[in-house]
Design a protein around this motif. Structure first.
Motif, short mmCIF file in Angstrom:
data_model
loop_
_atom_site.label_atom_id
_atom_site.label_comp_id
_atom_site.label_asym_id
_atom_site.label_seq_id
_atom_site.Cartn_x
_atom_site.Cartn_y
_atom_site.Cartn_z
N VAL A 1 9.34 -13.65 8.97
CA VAL A 1 10.20 -12.55 9.71
C VAL A 1 9.66 -11.25 9.53
CG1 VAL A 1 12.66 -11.40 9.45
CG2 VAL A 1 12.37 -13.71 8.89
N SER A 2 9.86 -10.60 10.61
CA SER A 2 8.93 -9.10 10.57
C SER A 2 10.08 -8.01 11.25
CB SER A 2 7.80 -9.11 11.74
OG SER A 2 6.81 -10.02 11.41
N VAL A 3 10.14 -6.92 10.35
CA VAL A 3 11.01 -5.95 10.51
C VAL A 3 10.27 -4.57 10.91
CG1 VAL A 3 12.92 -4.40 9.63
CG2 VAL A 3 12.67 -6.84 9.07
N PHE A 4 10.24 -4.28 12.11
CA PHE A 4 9.62 -3.01 12.31
C PHE A 4 10.40 -1.90 12.49
CE2 PHE A 4 8.79 0.16 15.71
CZ PHE A 4 7.40 0.70 15.12
N PRO B 1 0.71 -1.21 0.12
CA PRO B 1 -0.10 -0.16 -0.06
C PRO B 1 0.88 1.23 0.09
CG PRO B 1 0.05 -0.98 2.09
CD PRO B 1 0.71 -1.85 1.37
N VAL B 2 0.31 2.41 -0.38
CA VAL B 2 0.91 3.65 -0.29
C VAL B 2 1.36 4.09 1.24
CG1 VAL B 2 0.90 5.92 -0.85
CG2 VAL B 2 0.08 4.49 -2.27
N LEU B 3 2.41 4.28 1.48
CA LEU B 3 2.81 4.69 2.96
C LEU B 3 3.75 5.75 2.99
CD1 LEU B 3 3.70 0.78 4.18
CD2 LEU B 3 1.78 2.05 4.59
N PRO B 4 3.95 6.38 4.06
CA PRO B 4 4.87 7.56 4.12
C PRO B 4 6.14 7.33 4.03
CG PRO B 4 4.00 7.06 6.40
CD PRO B 4 2.95 6.00 5.39
N LYS B 5 7.19 8.29 3.61
CA LYS B 5 8.45 7.86 3.58
C LYS B 5 8.98 8.11 5.09
CE LYS B 5 9.20 9.50 -1.19
NZ LYS B 5 9.73 10.21 -1.91
N ILE B 6 10.16 7.17 4.84
CA ILE B 6 10.93 7.51 6.67
C ILE B 6 12.36 7.73 6.01
CG2 ILE B 6 9.24 6.27 7.86
CD1 ILE B 6 10.82 3.83 7.54
N VAL B 7 13.21 8.01 7.16
CA VAL B 7 14.44 8.36 6.87
C VAL B 7 15.30 7.06 7.31
CG1 VAL B 7 16.69 10.03 7.73
CG2 VAL B 7 14.37 10.68 7.77
N LEU B 8 16.03 6.71 6.06
CA LEU B 8 16.66 5.15 5.87
C LEU B 8 17.91 5.52 5.63
CD1 LEU B 8 13.75 3.10 4.78
CD2 LEU B 8 14.39 3.32 7.12
N VAL C 1 18.80 -3.11 11.50
CA VAL C 1 17.46 -2.46 11.81
C VAL C 1 17.30 -1.90 13.17
CG1 VAL C 1 15.18 -3.56 12.67
CG2 VAL C 1 16.50 -4.58 10.46
N GLU C 2 18.49 -2.31 14.14
CA GLU C 2 18.21 -1.98 15.61
C GLU C 2 19.19 -0.52 15.57
OE1 GLU C 2 19.89 -4.82 18.12
OE2 GLU C 2 18.15 -5.94 18.29
N ALA C 3 20.10 -0.35 14.33
CA ALA C 3 20.78 1.01 14.48
C ALA C 3 19.60 2.09 13.74
CB ALA C 3 21.75 1.08 13.36
N HIS C 4 18.61 1.58 13.45
CA HIS C 4 17.31 2.55 12.75
C HIS C 4 16.42 2.86 13.74
CE1 HIS C 4 19.06 1.84 8.96
NE2 HIS C 4 18.57 2.92 8.36
N GLY D 1 24.26 -13.29 7.79
CA GLY D 1 23.23 -12.35 7.22
C GLY D 1 22.14 -11.79 8.17
N LEU D 2 21.51 -12.74 9.28
CA LEU D 2 20.68 -12.23 10.06
C LEU D 2 21.35 -11.63 11.19
CD1 LEU D 2 18.44 -15.31 10.57
CD2 LEU D 2 17.79 -13.14 9.62
N PHE D 3 22.80 -11.81 11.36
CA PHE D 3 23.27 -10.99 12.61
C PHE D 3 23.42 -9.51 12.00
CE2 PHE D 3 27.45 -9.34 13.65
CZ PHE D 3 27.29 -9.08 15.15
N VAL D 4 24.15 -9.32 10.61
CA VAL D 4 24.03 -7.80 10.13
C VAL D 4 22.65 -7.40 10.18
CG1 VAL D 4 24.65 -6.78 8.17
CG2 VAL D 4 26.24 -8.55 8.87
#
Length: 476
Positions: free
Chosen positions: A460-463, A348-355, A438-441, A430-433
């Motif tokens: 796998v869920s990434v929030f 879906p159309v979602l807002p942009k975030i700083v990445l 993700v946590e750095a964000h 892979g998963l370690f990196v």
């Protein structure tokens, strides 16, 4: 036995046993009170002897004295004196009829018993206050003692465990170890620093180090075993963390070397693609060329990061996560088609975030590749990005496959560096990196998996929060 006239201070009669006790002969004659007090009774007990005699003469109390004496050869002995006033003997008001016993052996046995009791009490106190588990068992493995540390570590009270089999604390797969230990104990041998696993009342498995010693009776026969157990789970975790840190450091050094070596060839390939572009007129070929350039740019980006040429957060910008996911899918879609994997997407159309675009591309790529490897016989790969309205507000990327799944005992380790279930192709990075990025964000990553034949697969869920760690007023 003796008769002592205290008024005249002279012994009037004594039997032969008296001579044996005091190391004298009949020719030495009888001993008077003064000589007995000053020459025979030990200096530490003279006052006590005088008080005993005075209590008898003045108050008519029974004479009782126990103390040490010197023999003529300076040997020290213990005696016990008992007596009564006998006014009808010899007409003197101060005659005492009494007995003397040599109680040296009895005193020595009593002292030995007292010392032994004291040592046993001290030992019991040490065992009870020890931080280490200390227990004993018979040769059938039945627990006979259980200290406070055992209760703290295993969760069982002494009442619950004394009389129970030691196997209650041992996982079934380690029962054979107990047989080996008992055989060593029966042979009179000590088992030292044996590292194994034990089971607590709550069902938790803990890593322990055991020292087991034979317990012998007075005839030297082995009748049981004493066991000292130390929990080493924390030590093992620290050792594993240190080992991981060393591996990561070594990998970092190796990666920097590799990045340095591939940087120049990458530049050459990028230049060749640039020269190739005017010659590619087919639209589909041009798309493939664009994708190749994009991926080579990403490789160059990673190489520069590894070498520390610039800080990644300088390139963090407001970006559509959906756009990054779609770009990653376009790269891996041909591989999915070849592997008979059906792709299902929801964007879906979602807002942009700083990445950091490069880092998130790496995260998504790693997750997609894991899902593809998990479905060697084909399957369904679902990728979705959705808005999360509940607090904290953010965006969730979900990648779900119906592959083989991950064993339950492996799940807690999947984010550890160098852990992999793919022994031939996996690196365990892979998963370690992905977790680090993700946590750095300011986000988090979770994984659920099942291996049941009727229902298997991994999700796998990434929030990522709407306001990430790199979302600052200065960010364009």
């Amino acid at each position: 036995m003796f008769v002592w006239d205290t008024v005249a201070d002279r012994g009037t009669w004594e039997n032969d046993r008296m001579y044996e006790i005091f190391g004298r002969t009949p020719g030495d004659g009888l001993v008077n009170g003064a000589a007995f007090l000053n020459s025979v009774v030990h200096t530490d007990y003279r006052e006590e002897f005088q008080h005993a005699v005075q209590a008898t003469l003045q108050n008519g109390e029974a004479l009782y004295f126990q103390g040490r004496i010197h023999l003529p050869d300076k040997t020290l002995r213990w005696i016990e004196v008992k007596g009564q006033l006998q006014s009808d003997i010899g007409g003197s008001p101060g005659v005492i009829l009494g007995t003397i016993r040599d109680i040296t052996h009895g005193r020595r046995d009593a002292e030995i018993l007292r010392d032994s009791s004291k040592r046993l009490a001290e030992l019991a106190a040490i065992v009870e206050s020890s931080d280490d588990v200390i227990l004993s068992k018979d040769l059938n493995g039945i627990i006979t003692s259980w200290n406070a540390a055992a209760t703290r570590v295993f969760g069982y009270s002494a009442d619950e465990m004394i009389g129970q089999s030691i196997l209650k604390l041992i996982p079934k797969e380690f029962h054979s170890d107990e047989k080996t230990i008992i055989e060593q104990v029966r042979a009179g041998r000590r088992v030292e620093h044996f590292e194994t696993v034990r089971l607590t009342k709550s069902g938790q498995l803990i890593e322990v180090s055991l020292t087991v010693s034979p317990v012998k009776d007075e005839d030297g026969q082995v009748i049981g075993a004493s066991k000292i157990l130390r929990e080493i789970s924390e030590r093992k975790r620290l050792e594993q963390s240190l080992l991981q840190a060393e591996k990561i450091a070594a990998t970092g050094r190796m990666a920097a070397t590799i990045a340095h070596e591939i940087n120049n060839p990458l530049e050459s390939v990028m230049n060749l693609l640039y020269l190739l572009r005017p010659k590619v007129t087919d639209p589909e070929g041009a798309d493939y060329l664009n994708t190749a350039e994009s991926e080579l740019s990403r490789v160059s980006h990673i190489a520069k990061q590894t070498l520390g040429y610039y800080r990644e957060h300088a390139s963090a910008r407001s970006t559509s996560l959906t756009e990054i996911v779609q770009h990653a899918i376009s790269i891996y879609e041909p591989r999915c088609v070849a592997a008979n994997i059906e792709l299902r997407t929801s964007f879906p159309v979602l807002p942009k975030i700083v990445l950091r675009r490069g880092e998130m591309m790496q995260v998504i790529s790693n997750l997609l590749m894991n899902a593809i490897y998990a479905m060697p016989a084909g399957g369904v790969l679902s990728v979705s990005v959705e808005d999360v309205q509940s607090f904290p507000h953010g965006i969730v990327l979900t990648i779900q496959d119906d592959g083989v799944g991950i064993e339950p005992h492996h799940l807690p380790k999947v984010f550890e560096a160098f852990f992999t279930t793919r022994s031939t192709i996996g690196t365990g990075i892979g998963l370690f990196v992905a977790k680090q990025f993700v946590e750095a964000h300011g986000g988090h990553i979770t994984i659920e998996s099942q291996t049941d034949p009727s229902r298997h697969g991994t999700t796998v869920s990434v929030f990522l929060p709407l306001s990430t760690t790199y979302d600052t007023p200065s960010t364009p």
